[in-house]
Scaffold this active site. Structure first.
Site, PDB file in Angstrom:
ATOM      1  N   ASP A 148     -12.485 -29.614 -27.791  1.00  0.00           N
ATOM      2  CA  ASP A 148     -12.577 -28.170 -28.442  1.00  0.00           C
ATOM      3  C   ASP A 148     -12.510 -26.955 -27.132  1.00  0.00           C
ATOM      4  O   ASP A 148     -12.882 -27.570 -26.183  1.00  0.00           O
ATOM      5  CB  ASP A 148     -13.975 -28.025 -29.019  1.00  0.00           C
ATOM      6  CG  ASP A 148     -13.867 -28.944 -30.424  1.00  0.00           C
ATOM      7  OD1 ASP A 148     -13.021 -29.009 -30.947  1.00  0.00           O
ATOM      8  OD2 ASP A 148     -15.082 -29.157 -30.565  1.00  0.00           O
ATOM      9  N   GLU A 172     -18.444 -26.754 -23.950  1.00  0.00           N
ATOM     10  CA  GLU A 172     -18.881 -28.170 -24.276  1.00  0.00           C
ATOM     11  C   GLU A 172     -17.508 -28.883 -24.262  1.00  0.00           C
ATOM     12  O   GLU A 172     -17.519 -29.918 -23.791  1.00  0.00           O
ATOM     13  CB  GLU A 172     -19.786 -28.171 -25.344  1.00  0.00           C
ATOM     14  CG  GLU A 172     -20.612 -29.291 -25.580  1.00  0.00           C
ATOM     15  CD  GLU A 172     -21.740 -29.089 -24.368  1.00  0.00           C
ATOM     16  OE1 GLU A 172     -22.346 -30.313 -24.015  1.00  0.00           O
ATOM     17  OE2 GLU A 172     -22.220 -28.117 -24.136  1.00  0.00           O
ATOM     18  N   TYR A 189     -11.886 -23.289 -35.768  1.00  0.00           N
ATOM     19  CA  TYR A 189     -13.286 -23.754 -34.922  1.00  0.00           C
ATOM     20  C   TYR A 189     -14.448 -22.861 -35.286  1.00  0.00           C
ATOM     21  O   TYR A 189     -14.407 -21.550 -35.570  1.00  0.00           O
ATOM     22  CB  TYR A 189     -13.027 -23.507 -33.475  1.00  0.00           C
ATOM     23  CG  TYR A 189     -13.894 -24.298 -32.793  1.00  0.00           C
ATOM     24  CD1 TYR A 189     -14.169 -25.373 -33.036  1.00  0.00           C
ATOM     25  CD2 TYR A 189     -14.592 -23.793 -31.500  1.00  0.00           C
ATOM     26  CE1 TYR A 189     -14.884 -26.335 -32.187  1.00  0.00           C
ATOM     27  CE2 TYR A 189     -15.405 -24.500 -30.718  1.00  0.00           C
ATOM     28  CZ  TYR A 189     -15.762 -25.851 -30.953  1.00  0.00           C
ATOM     29  OH  TYR A 189     -16.740 -26.527 -30.516  1.00  0.00           O
ATOM     30  N   ARG A 195     -17.332 -22.757 -33.956  1.00  0.00           N
ATOM     31  CA  ARG A 195     -18.439 -22.212 -32.952  1.00  0.00           C
ATOM     32  C   ARG A 195     -17.836 -21.096 -32.156  1.00  0.00           C
ATOM     33  O   ARG A 195     -16.928 -21.411 -31.333  1.00  0.00           O
ATOM     34  CB  ARG A 195     -18.811 -23.370 -31.866  1.00  0.00           C
ATOM     35  CG  ARG A 195     -19.681 -24.554 -32.541  1.00  0.00           C
ATOM     36  CD  ARG A 195     -20.375 -25.453 -31.400  1.00  0.00           C
ATOM     37  NE  ARG A 195     -21.050 -26.479 -32.085  1.00  0.00           N
ATOM     38  CZ  ARG A 195     -20.613 -27.555 -32.328  1.00  0.00           C
ATOM     39  NH1 ARG A 195     -19.389 -27.989 -32.047  1.00  0.00           N
ATOM     40  NH2 ARG A 195     -21.231 -28.584 -33.130  1.00  0.00           N
ATOM     41  N   HIS A 205     -12.115 -16.574 -29.221  1.00  0.00           N
ATOM     42  CA  HIS A 205     -10.733 -16.892 -29.666  1.00  0.00           C
ATOM     43  C   HIS A 205     -10.493 -15.971 -31.022  1.00  0.00           C
ATOM     44  O   HIS A 205      -9.762 -15.117 -31.072  1.00  0.00           O
ATOM     45  CB  HIS A 205     -10.395 -18.140 -29.754  1.00  0.00           C
ATOM     46  CG  HIS A 205     -11.229 -19.156 -30.176  1.00  0.00           C
ATOM     47  ND1 HIS A 205     -11.551 -19.228 -31.721  1.00  0.00           N
ATOM     48  CD2 HIS A 205     -12.297 -19.858 -29.808  1.00  0.00           C
ATOM     49  CE1 HIS A 205     -12.502 -20.190 -31.910  1.00  0.00           C
ATOM     50  NE2 HIS A 205     -12.828 -20.571 -30.855  1.00  0.00           N
TER      51      HIS A 205
END
Length: 767
Positions: free
Chosen positions: A81, A85, A285, A287, A330
């Site tokens: 990702d 992280e 995504y 997060r 993003h």
């Protein structure tokens, strides 16, 4: 044979991506992080620039060996990702697989669709060490705090406790809120509500509220008496157009909040479902701090709205991201295909997907148009005014897809009406409310507003503080509260009545335990920076600076450690009594000893006596039910020291004693303990206690199949079947054996052959 190896974090993600790629690619999963700081020990070289000592997790060694073998013959593409992280996972893979950073390709995408994957393969980059360093800094700082501070809590308060940079602040927020609730003084006031009759419209009443309130019953009653014969006229009617704007597309925290409010999902549940939707290619995504939509998404939403509604429903918007240092800046969370209204999955996945779809489409739709009406009603010979408000939707706009479920409140037509007659005017006693307790969603919102934590930390933080016993998620039953209501009827009579309302009932609220209050007070006093809201937010900002390359991580960790570690050393001098935040309740009038409420090794307790060289050994008692260290009174505490209570003796001369234990109130007769739940150990009578004792004896006797008096062996019906016991050792009876037919010699033999209970080993940690 495939020439390319694509490595992602999860098997579900790997399965989805594999469908989009040719046979030249093989997609494998690392199953999350493959390396980390080992659980035992600090594993950070404090005197050597805080170098972390990483190790491959024991359950990942086989996976690493397989990936290393594949990597030798393949071009490796690291596709974890695109957040800190994820970047760290790619970096750890490159280290563990001995990959050349210059030739290893790193690809990122915000959605798992064929076009996004192909575009990512066409635009590879290398690992971003700035993001890696930001993740490392967070991991190292959190390990330092946990490793050094948690043992202090074990020694001074209670074993098994933990402290964390974000976790402890979240607990403090909940503790502070609970104390504000307890400190709120509930006051009442009277508000005046009226229902006016509309001429030539007997079915409709105009509801209005007075623009003044009264402090007590006498004031309210006096005012109602005064207006009995007054006349009421419409002073003005104002109509005003207003608009209602749609909300921005979802970020992680706003998705968690709306899913809690609309779907009743926990934060953890929301993130698990969103992860599944992302890995299946349904949403982008999950997060993210960003509310921005890509051009592709904007065009997709526009096309859907124009096709299924009309041009007047479309309105282009690009929402700005509030957090300028957003880690995952993003795109907002949105569907990957706006023409997919539902997904073929479980019900909860569909519900969350629909929520995301509706919010995204609504963000590109026209505002709702409303007409708000306000009528002001004069009272003759009075300065107060009655005000009636109404609202009606003229154009629904985005509410067509994302409604707030509020009904129109339309005022009846008041044109050409000069005077009004009241049907009833009521003075209703109303009480102020204390602050609301946190839900998971409102806690996330507050953490975000304070700048504490980031999208990836909210769900695990909330799970941790509950699993560690600091916070409980509870449903509050509430209590009935009587309110006075005075009603002036159309005949001029004032009638006083009482209405009972349920107040304080709520669902899924976060409440602190006793250990949370003690731990928070200890940290606030001795480690203020750890639970300081501004300091914790400042640390997050510094992580952001590391991520964008404007700061180096080692100096930031060193600055923190140089101020934090001396506090750890100083904490050695803190006594356990001081750490437990003992609260002096007063003095026992009989013994003249101090009475304290404090936290002991096994939880909240009461203590009589100081326990120092000038005093005898202190006496301890349990806390009464529904009290805390901060709320218990001296009188309540003194009652507890009347236990254990001797009720008298049995006919055999055995003492009958009542007390409260860890499982509630009980009576003890000759070492036989009987629960007296439902009775007060301070007031239960000897006869009641003996009745409960006899019931237990009779129940126990009913379980006995056979007794061998000579050897004192019994055969008993147990919860898991019949067994043999001599009071020290038990032997299970096989299913095929009739327990009633067992002889004494057989019972002795079976007990002898039965395995002994394994004793728990004591492990002594080497210092």
């Amino acid at each position: 044979m495939s020439e390319n190896l694509v490595i992602v974090e999860s098997p579900a993600k790997a399965k989805t991506i594999q469908k989009f790629l040719s046979k030249d690619y093989v997609v494998k999963s690392s199953f999350g992080h493959i390396r980390d700081l080992p659980k035992k020990g600090l594993n950070v070289e404090i005197n050597n620039n805080f170098n972390p000592i990483y190790a491959i997790s024991s359950d990942k060694k086989k996976i690493v060996a397989e990936l290393k073998k594949l990597a030798k013959n393949h071009q490796v593409w690291l596709a974890s990702d695109e957040d800190r992280e994820g970047e760290a996972i790619s970096w750890h893979l490159s280290q563990a697989l001995n990959l050349d950073p210059k030739s290893t390709k790193r690809i990122v995408f915000h959605e798992i669709t064929k076009s996004a994957i192909i575009k990512a393969l066409d635009n590879p980059r290398t690992i971003d060490l700035k993001l890696v360093n930001a993740q490392q800094a967070r991991r190292i700082l959190d390990r330092i705090v946990g490793y050094e501070l948690s043992p202090v809590l074990w020694k001074k308060i209670q074993k098994g406790l933990s402290a964390g940079r974000v976790q402890s602040v979240a607990v403090r927020l909940i503790v502070d809120r609970e104390r504000k609730i307890n400190d709120t003084k509930i006051n009442s006031y009277f508000k005046i509500l009226a229902e006016f009759e509309i001429p030539d419209n007997s079915k409709t009443l105009l509801q209005a509220e007075l623009n003044a309130r009264f402090n007590n019953l006498e004031e309210a009653k006096s005012w109602l008496e005064k207006i009995k014969n007054e006349s009421f006229t419409i002073k003005s009617i104002t109509e005003k157009d207003s608009i209602k704007q749609p909300g921005a597309p979802f970020t992680t925290s706003t998705l968690q909040q709306e899913a809690s409010k609309r779907l009743n999902f926990s934060v953890k549940q929301t993130m698990l479902i969103a992860q599944k939707l992302y890995e299946s290619g349904h949403i982008t995504y999950m997060r993210t701090d960003s509310t921005i939509l890509s051009d592709q998404a904007l065009n997709g939403a526009k096309s859907y709205i124009l096709t299924n509604f009309s041009e007047k429903y479309y309105h282009y918007r690009q929402f700005k991201t509030k957090n300028t240092n957003a880690q995952e800046a993003h795109e907002a969370i949105r569907p990957t295909n706006f023409n997919k209204l539902t997904i073929t999955s479980d019900d909860n996945s569909n519900r969350l997907y629909n929520l995301i779809w509706q919010r995204t489409i609504a963000s590109q739709m026209a505002s709702a148009k409303l007409l708000k009406t306000e009528a002001i009603i004069n009272i003759s010979n009075n300065k107060e005014l009655f005000i009636a408000n109404g609202e009606v939707i003229i154009f629904k706009g985005f509410l067509e897809v994302y409604s707030d479920n509020k009904n129109d409140h339309l005022l009846p037509s008041l044109e050409k009406i000069d005077s009004l007659n009241y049907q009833t005017i009521s003075a209703v006693e109303t009480f102020n409310r204390p602050p609301a307790r946190f839900s998971e969603a409102s806690l996330v919102k507050t953490l975000e507003e304070l700048g504490i934590g980031r999208p990836s930390t909210y769900a695990p933080t909330i799970s941790t503080i509950q699993s560690r016993g600091y916070i409980e998620k509870v449903n509050l039953e509430g209590k009935n509260r009587d309110s006075i209501i005075l009603t002036l009827d159309k005949d001029g009579k004032i009638v006083q009545d009482k209405i009972s309302r349920l107040v304080g009932s709520d669902k899924n609220k976060l409440m602190p335990t006793a250990i949370a209050e003690v731990t928070t007070d200890f940290l606030v006093k001795h480690f203020p920076s750890i639970v300081d809201y501004d300091f914790t937010a400042k640390v997050e900002t510094e992580f952001d600076k590391i991520a964008n390359g404007s700061e180096q991580w080692v100096p930031i960790i060193k600055t923190f450690y140089d101020s934090f570690h001396p506090l750890i050393e100083k904490a050695e001098t803190i006594t356990r009594k001081e750490a437990s935040q003992a609260r002096l309740l007063g003095v026992d009038p009989v013994s003249k000893k101090n009475i304290y409420a404090r936290f002991g090794r096994f939880g909240p307790m009461l203590q009589k006596g100081d326990g120092d060289e000038t005093d005898d050994k202190p006496i301890f008692a349990t806390m009464p039910k529904d009290t805390t260290i901060n709320t218990i009174t001296l009188q309540q505490a003194l009652e507890m020291f009347k236990l254990p209570r001797l009720l008298g003796q049995t006919t055999d001369g055995e003492d009958i004693i009542t007390n409260i234990g860890r499982f509630g109130p009980y009576v003890n007769i000759n070492k036989t303990f009987v629960s007296i739940k439902g009775f007060d150990p301070h007031t239960i009578t000897k006869e009641e206690a003996l009745t409960l004792y006899q019931e237990k004896i009779d129940k126990d006797k009913a379980k006995i199949i056979k007794i061998f008096e000579k050897s004192e062996i019994k055969i008993i019906h147990g919860p898991y079947g019949p067994y043999i016991t001599n009071g020290q050792k038990n032997a299970k009876i096989p299913k095929e054996t009739d327990p009633a037919g067992i002889t004494e010699s057989q019972a002795i033999k079976m007990l002898k052959e039965a395995p002994h209970k394994s004793k728990k080993r004591k492990y002594i940690k080497n210092k």
